[in-house]
Design an enzyme around this catalytic site. Structure first.
Site, mmCIF file in Angstrom:
data_model
loop_
_atom_site.group_PDB
_atom_site.id
_atom_site.type_symbol
_atom_site.label_atom_id
_atom_site.label_comp_id
_atom_site.label_asym_id
_atom_site.label_seq_id
_atom_site.Cartn_x
_atom_site.Cartn_y
_atom_site.Cartn_z
ATOM 1 N N ASP A 157 0.839 -1.201 0.000
ATOM 2 C CA ASP A 157 0.000 0.000 0.000
ATOM 3 C C ASP A 157 0.870 1.246 0.000
ATOM 4 O OD1 ASP A 157 0.811 -0.602 2.700
ATOM 5 O OD2 ASP A 157 -0.747 0.731 3.472
ATOM 6 N N GLU B 213 0.259 -1.488 5.653
ATOM 7 C CA GLU B 213 1.360 -1.068 6.534
ATOM 8 C C GLU B 213 1.235 0.402 6.881
ATOM 9 O OE1 GLU B 213 5.147 0.869 7.497
ATOM 10 O OE2 GLU B 213 3.985 1.171 5.681
#
Length: 143
Positions: free
Chosen positions: A78, A137
């Site tokens: 991400d 994350e």
């Protein structure tokens, strides 16, 4: 452009904004499928674990011949948002550096471990080499 730089460019071009940080963000589905497809072509076994709807972790396994230790590379797939950026998903190379959203954090690292796993598969190591591309994350670490 060498193959690792091309792979990094391909990863940067995929929108993978964490939707928990930026409402309407694309999430990690497309990049997980790209990574999985690339790893499958490299000869790895690929598994997906859907942590949230449309937001899967992707795991590639370069199975060893047996008797060796396992090495796992883990990287997040991400990115944060793109407010204020012009063309964040159009990778640009200037003075030997690639620029674009996620290029440094951490799509370059993902490209490196993907190629390392491909090479491990080709060398027929005794131990397994695992690549984990995980979601979220940047927000809550759910992957």
């Amino acid at each position: 452009m060498d193959s690792v730089t091309q792979l990094l460019s391909d990863l940067v071009a995929i929108t993978s904004i964490n939707p928990d940080l930026s409402p309407g963000g694309a999430g990690e589905g497309e990049i997980a499928r790209f990574i999985g497809s690339w790893l499958e072509r490299a000869g790895l076994e690929v598994l997906y674990h859907e942590v949230r709807p449309g937001r899967p972790n992707v795991v590639g396994i370069a199975g060893g011949s047996g008797g060796g230790k396992t090495l796992m590379f883990n990287g997040h797939i991400d990115t944060v948002g793109v407010d204020g950026m012009q063309r964040p998903f159009d990778p640009v190379i200037r003075e030997g550096r690639l620029y674009g959203r996620g290029g440094f954090d951490m799509k370059a690292g993902l490209a490196a471990v993907m190629v390392a796993a491909q090479q491990a598969r080709q060398r027929g190591l005794r131990g397994d080499v695992i690549v984990a591309g995980v979601i979220d994350e940047e927000y809550a670490g759910l992957g």
